[in-house]
Enzyme design. Sequence first.
Site, PDB file in Angstrom:
ATOM      1  N   HIS A  17       7.753   0.939 -10.859  1.00  0.00           N
ATOM      2  CA  HIS A  17       6.555   0.544 -10.119  1.00  0.00           C
ATOM      3  C   HIS A  17       5.302   0.966 -10.860  1.00  0.00           C
ATOM      4  O   HIS A  17       5.302   1.976 -11.579  1.00  0.00           O
ATOM      5  CB  HIS A  17       6.548   1.150  -8.707  1.00  0.00           C
ATOM      6  N   MET A  18       4.262   0.203 -10.665  1.00  0.00           N
ATOM      7  CA  MET A  18       2.956   0.516 -11.243  1.00  0.00           C
ATOM      8  C   MET A  18       2.009   0.870 -10.110  1.00  0.00           C
ATOM      9  O   MET A  18       1.933   0.153  -9.114  1.00  0.00           O
ATOM     10  CB  MET A  18       2.428  -0.686 -12.020  1.00  0.00           C
ATOM     11  N   ARG A  60       0.835  -1.204   0.000  1.00  0.00           N
ATOM     12  CA  ARG A  60       0.000   0.000   0.000  1.00  0.00           C
ATOM     13  C   ARG A  60       0.871   1.256   0.000  1.00  0.00           C
ATOM     14  O   ARG A  60       1.883   1.319   0.709  1.00  0.00           O
ATOM     15  CB  ARG A  60      -0.934   0.001   1.222  1.00  0.00           C
ATOM     16  N   ASP A  61       0.445   2.222  -0.828  1.00  0.00           N
ATOM     17  CA  ASP A  61       1.156   3.495  -0.897  1.00  0.00           C
ATOM     18  C   ASP A  61       1.032   4.221   0.450  1.00  0.00           C
ATOM     19  O   ASP A  61      -0.048   4.271   1.046  1.00  0.00           O
ATOM     20  CB  ASP A  61       0.575   4.357  -2.026  1.00  0.00           C
TER      21      ASP A  61
HETATM   22  P1  AMP Z   1       6.088   7.924  -8.223  1.00  0.00           P
HETATM   23  O1  AMP Z   1       5.771   9.382  -8.183  1.00  0.00           O
HETATM   24  O2  AMP Z   1       5.429   7.228  -9.389  1.00  0.00           O
HETATM   25  O3  AMP Z   1       7.575   7.657  -8.148  1.00  0.00           O
HETATM   26  O4  AMP Z   1       5.398   7.302  -6.949  1.00  0.00           O
HETATM   27  C1  AMP Z   1       6.064   7.042  -5.756  1.00  0.00           C
HETATM   28  C2  AMP Z   1       5.034   6.672  -4.734  1.00  0.00           C
HETATM   29  O5  AMP Z   1       5.689   6.013  -3.679  1.00  0.00           O
HETATM   30  C3  AMP Z   1       4.273   7.853  -4.131  1.00  0.00           C
HETATM   31  O6  AMP Z   1       2.872   7.706  -4.357  1.00  0.00           O
HETATM   32  C4  AMP Z   1       4.619   7.781  -2.638  1.00  0.00           C
HETATM   33  O7  AMP Z   1       3.543   8.116  -1.805  1.00  0.00           O
HETATM   34  C5  AMP Z   1       5.017   6.305  -2.486  1.00  0.00           C
HETATM   35  N1  AMP Z   1       5.923   5.991  -1.383  1.00  0.00           N
HETATM   36  C6  AMP Z   1       7.065   6.639  -1.046  1.00  0.00           C
HETATM   37  N2  AMP Z   1       7.648   6.030   0.016  1.00  0.00           N
HETATM   38  C7  AMP Z   1       6.862   4.983   0.340  1.00  0.00           C
HETATM   39  C8  AMP Z   1       6.905   3.976   1.346  1.00  0.00           C
HETATM   40  N3  AMP Z   1       7.907   3.912   2.242  1.00  0.00           N
HETATM   41  N4  AMP Z   1       5.914   3.060   1.400  1.00  0.00           N
HETATM   42  C9  AMP Z   1       4.896   3.107   0.511  1.00  0.00           C
HETATM   43  N5  AMP Z   1       4.789   4.026  -0.466  1.00  0.00           N
HETATM   44  C10 AMP Z   1       5.752   4.958  -0.557  1.00  0.00           C
END
Ligand code: AMP
Length: 114
Positions: free
Chosen positions: A101-102, A30-31
Amino acid sequence: MYKNNIFYKIIKKKIYSDIVYKDKFFTAFRDINPKAPIHILIVTNFFIKNINNILPIHENILGKIFIVAKKIAIKEKIHKRGYRLIINCNKDSGQEINYFHMHLLGGKFLGSII
Ligand code: AMP
């Protein structure tokens, strides 16, 4: 060095995350800052920086990410109403984490982005 990447540390369970799915090739969790009621990240268990770094040898494995996304959507009970899959690549997309990541988003009406 990808071993310091936060997603790699999550996959290796060096830091905690709410992992919802794992198999030989993918881990999903989960994000931490969800943009929808269901917001899950599906990552490869092996390092790929972003879409620009995908190679022909990754083709078969990465095809499976859609099966993983579908399975999770069913498990989260959002498959009937619908959901969105997003993969960001580099700055203009807003990619924050340099680890392929997706995003799987759902659980509410997401509206249109294009
Ligand atoms: P992106 O902008 O596509 O690189 O998305 C990165 C995502 O990773 C964002 O939606 C962040 O909220 C999420 N994120 C960053 N650190 C963590 C973490 N430790 N656990 C879960 N999600 C994370």
